[in-house]
Design a protein around this motif. Structure first.
Motif, PDB file in Angstrom:
ATOM      1  N   ALA A  90      68.557  12.823  23.570  1.00  0.00           N
ATOM      2  CA  ALA A  90      69.184  13.892  24.359  1.00  0.00           C
ATOM      3  C   ALA A  90      68.129  14.661  25.144  1.00  0.00           C
ATOM      4  O   ALA A  90      68.318  14.967  26.336  1.00  0.00           O
ATOM      5  CB  ALA A  90      69.924  14.832  23.422  1.00  0.00           C
ATOM      6  N   ILE A  91      67.012  14.934  24.487  1.00  0.00           N
ATOM      7  CA  ILE A  91      65.946  15.672  25.173  1.00  0.00           C
ATOM      8  C   ILE A  91      65.386  14.838  26.317  1.00  0.00           C
ATOM      9  O   ILE A  91      65.171  15.331  27.435  1.00  0.00           O
ATOM     10  CB  ILE A  91      64.834  16.042  24.173  1.00  0.00           C
ATOM     11  N   LYS A  92      65.165  13.541  26.054  1.00  0.00           N
ATOM     12  CA  LYS A  92      64.609  12.666  27.088  1.00  0.00           C
ATOM     13  C   LYS A  92      65.544  12.610  28.290  1.00  0.00           C
ATOM     14  O   LYS A  92      65.107  12.729  29.445  1.00  0.00           O
ATOM     15  CB  LYS A  92      64.388  11.262  26.522  1.00  0.00           C
ATOM     16  N   ARG A  93      66.845  12.459  28.019  1.00  0.00           N
ATOM     17  CA  ARG A  93      67.814  12.386  29.128  1.00  0.00           C
ATOM     18  C   ARG A  93      67.769  13.671  29.935  1.00  0.00           C
ATOM     19  O   ARG A  93      67.807  13.650  31.169  1.00  0.00           O
ATOM     20  CB  ARG A  93      69.211  12.147  28.572  1.00  0.00           C
ATOM     21  N   LEU A  99      63.900  16.051  36.338  1.00  0.00           N
ATOM     22  CA  LEU A  99      62.857  15.667  37.280  1.00  0.00           C
ATOM     23  C   LEU A  99      63.219  14.395  38.066  1.00  0.00           C
ATOM     24  O   LEU A  99      62.359  13.828  38.749  1.00  0.00           O
ATOM     25  CB  LEU A  99      61.530  15.468  36.542  1.00  0.00           C
ATOM     26  N   ASP A 100      64.469  13.984  37.981  1.00  0.00           N
ATOM     27  CA  ASP A 100      64.984  12.850  38.768  1.00  0.00           C
ATOM     28  C   ASP A 100      64.122  11.613  38.613  1.00  0.00           C
ATOM     29  O   ASP A 100      63.611  11.057  39.589  1.00  0.00           O
ATOM     30  CB  ASP A 100      65.082  13.213  40.262  1.00  0.00           C
ATOM     31  N   VAL A 101      63.917  11.194  37.396  1.00  0.00           N
ATOM     32  CA  VAL A 101      63.084  10.023  37.173  1.00  0.00           C
ATOM     33  C   VAL A 101      63.977   8.877  36.682  1.00  0.00           C
ATOM     34  O   VAL A 101      64.815   9.071  35.814  1.00  0.00           O
ATOM     35  CB  VAL A 101      61.996  10.338  36.123  1.00  0.00           C
ATOM     36  N   ALA A 106      57.552   5.600  34.754  1.00  0.00           N
ATOM     37  CA  ALA A 106      57.517   7.052  34.952  1.00  0.00           C
ATOM     38  C   ALA A 106      58.205   7.765  33.801  1.00  0.00           C
ATOM     39  O   ALA A 106      57.777   8.834  33.369  1.00  0.00           O
ATOM     40  CB  ALA A 106      58.202   7.404  36.276  1.00  0.00           C
ATOM     41  N   LYS A 107      59.278   7.123  33.267  1.00  0.00           N
ATOM     42  CA  LYS A 107      59.977   7.729  32.129  1.00  0.00           C
ATOM     43  C   LYS A 107      59.019   7.893  30.952  1.00  0.00           C
ATOM     44  O   LYS A 107      58.993   8.919  30.276  1.00  0.00           O
ATOM     45  CB  LYS A 107      61.155   6.856  31.702  1.00  0.00           C
ATOM     46  N   ARG A 108      58.225   6.813  30.738  1.00  0.00           N
ATOM     47  CA  ARG A 108      57.303   6.881  29.616  1.00  0.00           C
ATOM     48  C   ARG A 108      56.282   8.009  29.816  1.00  0.00           C
ATOM     49  O   ARG A 108      55.976   8.761  28.891  1.00  0.00           O
ATOM     50  CB  ARG A 108      56.594   5.533  29.429  1.00  0.00           C
ATOM     51  N   GLN A 168      51.990  13.309  36.250  1.00  0.00           N
ATOM     52  CA  GLN A 168      52.407  14.269  35.230  1.00  0.00           C
ATOM     53  C   GLN A 168      52.080  15.687  35.672  1.00  0.00           C
ATOM     54  O   GLN A 168      52.878  16.614  35.486  1.00  0.00           O
ATOM     55  CB  GLN A 168      51.719  13.955  33.896  1.00  0.00           C
ATOM     56  N   LEU A 169      50.902  15.861  36.274  1.00  0.00           N
ATOM     57  CA  LEU A 169      50.496  17.203  36.711  1.00  0.00           C
ATOM     58  C   LEU A 169      51.460  17.718  37.776  1.00  0.00           C
ATOM     59  O   LEU A 169      51.812  18.903  37.786  1.00  0.00           O
ATOM     60  CB  LEU A 169      49.066  17.167  37.250  1.00  0.00           C
TER      61      LEU A 169
END
Lengths: 425, 273
Positions: A90-93, A99-101, A106-108, A168-169
């Motif tokens: 849930a947090i990942k989603r 951030l529209d990934v 990029a998800k990782r 990430q930055l």
């Protein structure tokens, strides 16, 4: 007459030199004190400068969709329903959505920004407030230690040398710009045990371990030390054997603490087959180490009781034990307590013997008693200082501050007790 | 006659005067005291009569305090000290190995040179002895013992309003009288006083001396003193010690007016000491 005058002249001639010598003498003293103080100031500025950040942690604001189906919770009433629920997903989603990934790589990279502990915190919160289920809510979630380090370096405008990629930055700057990053009081640090993840690591486990260890030490070493001191001072005949005992006690006080650790390893763990890493063994070893200190200071305190008081008691027909219990011990108590507390402070700060008996282990659970595996504050500092993660630097300093805080408290207690119990005679 | 001749004479002579009395409270025969190998007291024979005040005088180091401390075995606390001879308190051998010193010291109390009250309240100081010996079963009884003792020591009126104030807060003379009250609270038969006034001013000394005179009605008192005037004022008999030997024992008046021994005369007239 002439000889008297010449004496005065001689004295006067030397007087200026004597005063100069006196002033130099004072100056040396002041310089020594200043040197000591400045070292202390440097040490404290360094520790506090690094350590205060350890008391706060960075959090990311996320709106998490807590639909029961996605979480896999069919019935919140069922036991373990929350244990198996997928809060991490849930947090990942929520993070991907924010951030529209969509890209796998990029998800990782994005996943790495949130602490693995965030899902547990969220789970506990939802478990407390089940009404949050099946709707979207905003939460401040614990960020990963690299994010923490970066955010704190932005705050203090110091250069960042962490492990975050440019991508990430960029995400973090986006979040920061819209106020979705903050630092908050790091309650985890005060309430949890050790962890491989710096942002999840806490001092509580080590503090409890230290508490149990010092408790065992105090309960054993104070009565034994006082009894030994009373016997040696009041009852023992003064002969070659007691001289030998006295010399050996003084020698023991000078034995390096690691030797006591080896002794504990050989006797308590190998011979008596006690478990490793437990505060009971730690306390036993530290008892051996503190006993000479307590015996020596207790004997000094007993010696300082004026003989006239002993004579008064004996002259009235008090037995030796009555004399000791009614007069000598109460008068010697402040000194003995001071010695004991200084011994305890020494035991609290001791690392080497605890390494030998396995209290250097990585212990995540909070110890619940003297038989649970635990580590101690100074050992925890040693462990964190040894860890490769950059974020452990501030944890180390924060832990040092906690340890120093305890030491100050104990010394203040010693001073207070002495003032409190001291009686004139 | 110079000192070394005195010494020779002291070693040669037996005690002159009347060291023995009839129906004595305490009697000592052939007392020798050693500190390790060094002999401090040589063959002293002495009786202390009932309700009498006996003063022990002599130059410093003559053994009078050592002798006094034998009488309630306070010398036991000194490891190297050894006592020989027969010391009797009425029919009780003081140095009988089976004798318990606790009841002995309850019977033979002691007041020391320096006032040494316990760092407790005035009440607790006086009540300490009765408490450890279990002399009072009730609080009121204990209160009574404390009051009587303080009255006997002439301290009651000065401290009755602050019985629970610290004993160490009193003046030197009051502290010494407190120590005397503490000693008489256990109702001893004999009171030993080891230079009780040497740390006090003349007014406090006068009070203690008056007190000794009053106490002698009920107690037997042995007092060691450096002040010959004090010995003359308070005592019935006086014993003169010299280098560990008992030189002369006589009625106080005789010792200070017409001593039998040359050494006694030399000491009391101030030719040495």
């Amino acid at each position: 007459m002439t000889s008297a005058e010449s004496t005065i002249e001689k004295v006067n001639k030397n007087l200026a030199r004597r005063y100069r010598a006196e002033q130099r003498f004072r100056l040396y003293g002041i310089l020594s004190v200043l040197f000591g103080l400045s070292c202390l100031v440097v040490l404290f500025t360094d520790i506090i400068g690094k350590g205060y950040k350890g008391f706060v942690s960075t959090e990311i604001y996320l709106t998490v969709d807590l639909s029961s189906d996605d979480l896999g919770i069919s019935d919140p009433e069922v036991e373990n329903a929350f244990m198996q629920a997928d809060f991490e997903g849930a947090i990942k989603r929520a993070l991907y959505a924010r951030l529209d990934v969509t890209d796998r790589r990029a998800k990782r990279a994005l996943n790495a920004l949130i602490s693995s502990g965030a899902s547990y915190a969220l789970r506990d919160q939802v478990k407390r407030q089940p009404e949050l289920l099946d709707s979207s809510h905003g939460f401040w979630l614990l960020a990963d230690d690299d994010v923490d380090t970066w955010y704190k370096s932005v705050d203090s405008k110091s250069p960042f040398t962490g492990r975050l990629s440019d991508e990430q930055l960029t995400w973090l700057q986006t979040l920061d710009f819209s106020g979705e990053l903050r630092t908050a009081l790091n309650t985890t640090f005060f309430t949890s045990g050790d962890s491989r993840e710096p942002e999840m690591a806490g001092i509580m486990g080590a503090a409890l371990g230290s508490f149990f260890t010092v408790l065992v030490t105090l309960l054993l070493s104070f009565p034994i030390g006082v009894a030994a001191a009373v016997y040696l001072e009041e009852y023992a005949p003064k002969n070659r054997w007691t001289d030998l005992i006295e010399v050996n006690i003084n020698n023991l006080a000078a034995v390096p603490s690691i030797i006591f650790g080896l002794l504990g390893l050989a006797i308590f763990i190998n011979f008596f087959e006690m478990p490793r890493s437990i505060p009971l063994v730690g306390g036993l070893v530290l008892t051996l180490m503190t006993l000479p200190t307590i015996i020596i200071s207790s004997r000094a305190a007993i010696k300082a009781v004026p003989p006239s008081i002993r004579e008064a008691a004996l002259g009235l027909g008090a037995s030796k034990m009555q004399m000791v219990m009614h007069h000598v011990l109460p008068l010697a108590m402040p000194g003995m307590l001071t010695g004991a507390i200084i011994g305890m402070a020494q035991a609290l700060g001791e690392t080497a013997p605890l390494l030998m008996i396995g209290m250097v282990a990585f212990v995540v659970d909070l110890p619940g008693g003297v038989m649970d595996a635990a580590t101690a504050l100074p050992v925890q500092i040693f462990l964190w200082a040894d860890s490769p993660e950059r974020a452990f630097v501030e944890k180390t300093s924060a832990a040092i501050m906690v340890l120093l805080g305890f030491l100050f408290l104990m010394n203040a207690l010693a001073v207070w007790l002495r003032r409190r119990l001291e009686r004139r005679w | 006659m110079n000192i070394s001749e005195h010494t020779a004479q002291a070693h040669a002579d037996k005690t002159v005067g009347e060291p023995l009395v009839k129906n004595a409270k305490m009697s000592m025969r052939g007392v020798n005291v050693f500190y390790a190998d060094k002999q401090a007291i040589y063959g002293v024979d002495l009786d202390i009569g009932r309700n009498e005040v006996i003063a022990m005088i002599g130059p410093s180091g003559c053994g009078k305090s050592t002798f006094l401390r034998c009488l309630n075995r306070m010398n036991d606390t000194i490891d190297i000290c050894r006592v020989e001879g027969k010391l009797m308190l009425e029919n009780q051998d003081i140095y009988d190995p089976s004798l318990d010193v606790v009841p002995l010291r309850a019977r033979v109390g002691m007041v020391f040179q320096k006032p040494n009250p316990f760092p407790k309240s005035i009440y607790d100081n006086v009540a300490y002895g009765p408490r450890i010996h279990g002399l009072a079963s009730r609080r009121t009884e204990l209160d009574e013992i404390v009051e009587t003792s303080l009255r006997k020591a002439g301290l009651w009126d000065e401290v009755k309003d602050r019985l629970h104030g610290p004993g160490t807060g009193l003046s030197g003379g009051q502290q010494q009288r407190l120590c005397i009250a503490r000693t008489i609270a256990v109702s001893p038969e004999v009171i030993l006083m080891d230079e009780p006034c040497s740390a006090l001013d003349p007014i406090a000394t006068a009070k203690i001396e008056e007190l000794i005179a009053e106490l002698s009605e009920n107690y037997t008192i042995a007092i060691v003193t450096h002040s010959m005037q004090q010995a003359a004022r308070v005592s019935h008999r006086t014993a003169y010690f010299h280098l560990g030997k008992l030189i002369e024992v006589n009625d106080t008046e005789k010792v200070f007016t017409n001593p039998d021994h040359d050494l006694t005369e030399a000491y009391i007239t101030g030719r040495f000491g």
